[in-house]
Design a protein around this motif. Structure first.
Motif, PDB file in Angstrom:
ATOM      1  N   HIS A 104     -13.581  -2.754   2.062  1.00  0.00           N
ATOM      2  CA  HIS A 104     -12.883  -1.751   3.039  1.00  0.00           C
ATOM      3  C   HIS A 104     -13.511  -0.328   2.854  1.00  0.00           C
ATOM      4  O   HIS A 104     -12.753   0.648   3.153  1.00  0.00           O
ATOM      5  CB  HIS A 104     -11.532  -1.968   3.116  1.00  0.00           C
ATOM      6  N   ALA A 105     -14.618  -0.246   2.185  1.00  0.00           N
ATOM      7  CA  ALA A 105     -14.968   1.002   1.853  1.00  0.00           C
ATOM      8  C   ALA A 105     -15.001   2.214   2.822  1.00  0.00           C
ATOM      9  O   ALA A 105     -14.647   3.531   2.740  1.00  0.00           O
ATOM     10  CB  ALA A 105     -16.330   1.192   1.087  1.00  0.00           C
ATOM     11  N   GLU A 106     -15.307   1.657   4.270  1.00  0.00           N
ATOM     12  CA  GLU A 106     -15.588   2.623   5.384  1.00  0.00           C
ATOM     13  C   GLU A 106     -14.176   3.069   5.899  1.00  0.00           C
ATOM     14  O   GLU A 106     -14.100   4.247   6.038  1.00  0.00           O
ATOM     15  CB  GLU A 106     -16.311   1.987   6.631  1.00  0.00           C
ATOM     16  N   TYR A 107     -13.259   2.191   5.597  1.00  0.00           N
ATOM     17  CA  TYR A 107     -11.698   2.430   6.307  1.00  0.00           C
ATOM     18  C   TYR A 107     -11.173   3.407   4.943  1.00  0.00           C
ATOM     19  O   TYR A 107     -10.402   4.253   5.513  1.00  0.00           O
ATOM     20  CB  TYR A 107     -11.105   1.208   6.323  1.00  0.00           C
ATOM     21  N   LEU A 108     -11.427   3.101   4.088  1.00  0.00           N
ATOM     22  CA  LEU A 108     -10.886   3.866   2.954  1.00  0.00           C
ATOM     23  C   LEU A 108     -11.414   5.368   2.985  1.00  0.00           C
ATOM     24  O   LEU A 108     -10.722   6.351   2.722  1.00  0.00           O
ATOM     25  CB  LEU A 108     -11.143   3.438   1.583  1.00  0.00           C
ATOM     26  N   ALA A 109     -12.655   5.158   3.246  1.00  0.00           N
ATOM     27  CA  ALA A 109     -13.252   6.779   3.321  1.00  0.00           C
ATOM     28  C   ALA A 109     -12.495   7.620   4.323  1.00  0.00           C
ATOM     29  O   ALA A 109     -12.529   8.730   4.252  1.00  0.00           O
ATOM     30  CB  ALA A 109     -14.862   6.718   3.600  1.00  0.00           C
ATOM     31  N   ALA A 133      -8.901  11.933   5.937  1.00  0.00           N
ATOM     32  CA  ALA A 133      -7.756  12.199   6.581  1.00  0.00           C
ATOM     33  C   ALA A 133      -6.467  13.188   5.538  1.00  0.00           C
ATOM     34  O   ALA A 133      -6.236  14.116   5.858  1.00  0.00           O
ATOM     35  CB  ALA A 133      -7.004  11.171   7.196  1.00  0.00           C
ATOM     36  N   ALA A 134      -6.522  12.222   4.083  1.00  0.00           N
ATOM     37  CA  ALA A 134      -5.595  13.097   3.440  1.00  0.00           C
ATOM     38  C   ALA A 134      -6.328  14.405   2.751  1.00  0.00           C
ATOM     39  O   ALA A 134      -5.512  15.101   2.475  1.00  0.00           O
ATOM     40  CB  ALA A 134      -5.606  12.008   2.231  1.00  0.00           C
ATOM     41  N   SER A 157      -1.278   8.661   4.306  1.00  0.00           N
ATOM     42  CA  SER A 157      -2.603   7.944   4.317  1.00  0.00           C
ATOM     43  C   SER A 157      -2.868   7.480   3.038  1.00  0.00           C
ATOM     44  O   SER A 157      -3.428   6.227   3.088  1.00  0.00           O
ATOM     45  CB  SER A 157      -3.657   9.431   4.225  1.00  0.00           C
ATOM     46  N   TRP A 158      -2.384   7.805   1.747  1.00  0.00           N
ATOM     47  CA  TRP A 158      -2.677   7.112   0.552  1.00  0.00           C
ATOM     48  C   TRP A 158      -1.864   5.763   0.647  1.00  0.00           C
ATOM     49  O   TRP A 158      -2.304   4.913  -0.054  1.00  0.00           O
ATOM     50  CB  TRP A 158      -2.252   8.021  -0.451  1.00  0.00           C
ATOM     51  N   ARG A 159      -0.841   5.767   1.396  1.00  0.00           N
ATOM     52  CA  ARG A 159       0.155   4.545   1.416  1.00  0.00           C
ATOM     53  C   ARG A 159      -0.737   3.576   2.170  1.00  0.00           C
ATOM     54  O   ARG A 159      -0.920   2.343   1.718  1.00  0.00           O
ATOM     55  CB  ARG A 159       1.471   4.768   2.078  1.00  0.00           C
ATOM     56  N   GLU A 160      -1.312   4.024   3.266  1.00  0.00           N
ATOM     57  CA  GLU A 160      -1.926   2.893   3.869  1.00  0.00           C
ATOM     58  C   GLU A 160      -3.404   2.432   3.255  1.00  0.00           C
ATOM     59  O   GLU A 160      -3.675   1.390   3.392  1.00  0.00           O
ATOM     60  CB  GLU A 160      -2.654   3.706   5.248  1.00  0.00           C
ATOM     61  N   ALA A 161      -4.068   3.155   2.364  1.00  0.00           N
ATOM     62  CA  ALA A 161      -5.060   2.869   1.465  1.00  0.00           C
ATOM     63  C   ALA A 161      -4.850   2.015   0.554  1.00  0.00           C
ATOM     64  O   ALA A 161      -5.610   1.219   0.231  1.00  0.00           O
ATOM     65  CB  ALA A 161      -5.903   4.425   1.011  1.00  0.00           C
ATOM     66  N   LEU A 162      -3.547   2.030  -0.294  1.00  0.00           N
ATOM     67  CA  LEU A 162      -3.363   1.140  -1.614  1.00  0.00           C
ATOM     68  C   LEU A 162      -3.455  -0.109  -1.217  1.00  0.00           C
ATOM     69  O   LEU A 162      -4.444  -0.633  -2.255  1.00  0.00           O
ATOM     70  CB  LEU A 162      -2.009   1.849  -2.039  1.00  0.00           C
ATOM     71  N   PRO A 163      -3.097  -0.680  -0.179  1.00  0.00           N
ATOM     72  CA  PRO A 163      -3.105  -2.317  -0.199  1.00  0.00           C
ATOM     73  C   PRO A 163      -4.623  -2.625  -0.092  1.00  0.00           C
ATOM     74  O   PRO A 163      -4.931  -4.045  -0.589  1.00  0.00           O
ATOM     75  CB  PRO A 163      -2.478  -2.666   1.210  1.00  0.00           C
ATOM     76  N   TYR A 164      -5.895  -1.795   0.151  1.00  0.00           N
ATOM     77  CA  TYR A 164      -7.120  -2.126   0.431  1.00  0.00           C
ATOM     78  C   TYR A 164      -7.787  -1.830  -0.934  1.00  0.00           C
ATOM     79  O   TYR A 164      -9.060  -2.247  -0.883  1.00  0.00           O
ATOM     80  CB  TYR A 164      -7.742  -1.422   1.558  1.00  0.00           C
ATOM     81  N   LEU A 165      -7.086  -1.606  -1.978  1.00  0.00           N
ATOM     82  CA  LEU A 165      -7.518  -1.511  -3.053  1.00  0.00           C
ATOM     83  C   LEU A 165      -7.413  -2.593  -4.339  1.00  0.00           C
ATOM     84  O   LEU A 165      -6.133  -3.030  -4.150  1.00  0.00           O
ATOM     85  CB  LEU A 165      -7.175   0.086  -4.060  1.00  0.00           C
ATOM     86  N   PRO A 166      -8.259  -3.015  -4.981  1.00  0.00           N
ATOM     87  CA  PRO A 166      -7.899  -3.965  -5.972  1.00  0.00           C
ATOM     88  C   PRO A 166      -7.206  -3.429  -7.007  1.00  0.00           C
ATOM     89  O   PRO A 166      -6.969  -2.455  -7.708  1.00  0.00           O
ATOM     90  CB  PRO A 166      -9.343  -4.439  -6.588  1.00  0.00           C
ATOM     91  N   ARG A 167      -6.007  -4.324  -7.104  1.00  0.00           N
ATOM     92  CA  ARG A 167      -4.974  -4.146  -8.216  1.00  0.00           C
ATOM     93  C   ARG A 167      -5.618  -4.089  -9.645  1.00  0.00           C
ATOM     94  O   ARG A 167      -6.499  -4.998  -9.905  1.00  0.00           O
ATOM     95  CB  ARG A 167      -3.754  -5.162  -8.409  1.00  0.00           C
ATOM     96  N   GLY A 168      -5.354  -2.979 -10.506  1.00  0.00           N
ATOM     97  CA  GLY A 168      -6.102  -3.179 -12.073  1.00  0.00           C
ATOM     98  C   GLY A 168      -7.014  -2.005 -11.714  1.00  0.00           C
ATOM     99  O   GLY A 168      -7.660  -1.955 -12.959  1.00  0.00           O
TER     100      GLY A 168
END
Length: 319
Positions: free
Chosen positions: A12-17, A22-23, A38-49
């Motif tokens: 989801h690189a494009e959406y994260l960008a 926005a942040a 903005s960062w709260r929305e981004a966190l679930p799309y990043l791999p844990r760890g």
């Protein structure tokens, strides 16, 4: 899958960008609530760890401690913490605020999944306990779960309405991850706070009918006592129970104080489950003193004491 297992690129690189942009814009204009959203929305799309996940989680924790509750913008969070009607109710004082809270409590009943699962649970408990106790039990669980929902809305988190599971209570599905210990504790303890309120209201109704109108309704005392016991059990500091989330925000000293309170409360109830080793084991095992939240610790201790007192209420002549 959030990242390619071969090259490691984010799916989801494009959406994260777009969220990062926005942040950044919000940071430049000093709009911290929008940055947090903005960062709260981004966190679930990043791999844990991953390194990115750790960096964003630290930003969210820091911003969560600085941004006042109820200020996360609706543009980034669908469930606005407080509408215009809510602000107007607050302006009317305590009575208006109570009416607004009651309105929010009813919001979950507008969801088909909540209403249908409630009716299913009601039917199951009805066959076991009778309709009166079953109705009181389901409503007690509902108020508890809506306490979590209200806290989530106030803090700007996305979450589903309660879903009832017969025999197990109910659950709420978080759509955003909570990484700030203070917010996690506030959300976790909100359920028992509302659950205590519901139990006290039912107990007050029983006492009023008994002592003022000389009309005995032992079913009300039973509902209050069992409802309080369920909330007390949820304060047990293990797994993903509400008590475990409350412990998340405490220092080791605070955990020991809370654990001692829990052990004493369970001893007073005469419950056959020995919880002392588990409670103090959790306090000893959690050695980190990075967080120290006296509000969470004091709230936890008061809840344990109050819920223990109400849970010890027994119908005088059965139900």
């Amino acid at each position: 899958m959030l990242a390619c297992p071969v090259c490691g690129s984010l799916v989801h690189a494009e959406y994260l960008a777009s969220l990062a942009a926005a942040a950044k814009e919000a940071t430049e204009r000093g709009d911290l609530p929008t940055v947090l959203a903005s960062w709260r929305e981004a966190l679930p799309y990043l791999p844990r760890g991953s390194k990115q996940y750790q960096i964003i989680a630290e930003k969210i924790t820091d911003l969560g401690n600085r941004v006042p509750a109820g200020t996360v913008p609706a543009s980034r969070v669908k469930t606005s913490p407080q509408s215009t009607a809510g602000k107007a109710a607050t302006g009317l004082g305590a009575i208006g605020l109570m009416l607004w809270k009651f309105k929010v409590l009813l919001l979950g009943l507008g969801k088909a999944s909540t209403l249908l699962s409630m009716l299913l649970s009601l039917g199951v408990y009805w066959t076991i306990f009778g309709w009166k106790f079953a109705l009181g039990l389901v409503l007690s669980i509902y108020v508890h779960e809506m306490g979590h929902v209200i806290a989530l809305r106030r803090l700007g988190f996305k979450a589903s309405a309660p879903m009832f599971i017969p025999g197990l209570g109910a659950v709420i599905r978080l759509k955003q991850q909570v990484v700030n210990p203070r917010e996690d504790a506030e959300i976790g303890l909100a359920g028992p706070i509302y659950g205590l309120g519901a139990a006290v209201v039912v107990l007050a109704a029983w006492a009023l009918l008994k002592f003022q109108f000389h009309h005995e309704l032992p079913i009300l005392a039973a509902i209050a006592g069992v409802g309080a016991w369920i909330n007390l059990f949820n304060l047990f500091p293990i797994w993903t129970l509400d008590g475990g989330r409350g412990f998340h925000a405490m220092s080791q000293l605070q955990k020991f104080l809370a654990a001692a309170t829990v052990a004493g409360a369970w001893f007073c109830t005469g419950n056959s489950i020995d919880t002392r080793d588990v409670c103090f084991g959790r306090a000893i095992g959690d050695k980190s003193d990075k967080t120290r939240n006296w509000k969470a610790a004091i709230t936890y201790i008061i809840l344990v004491i109050a819920l223990t007192a109400v849970s010890m209420v027994r119908p005088p002549h059965g139900i």
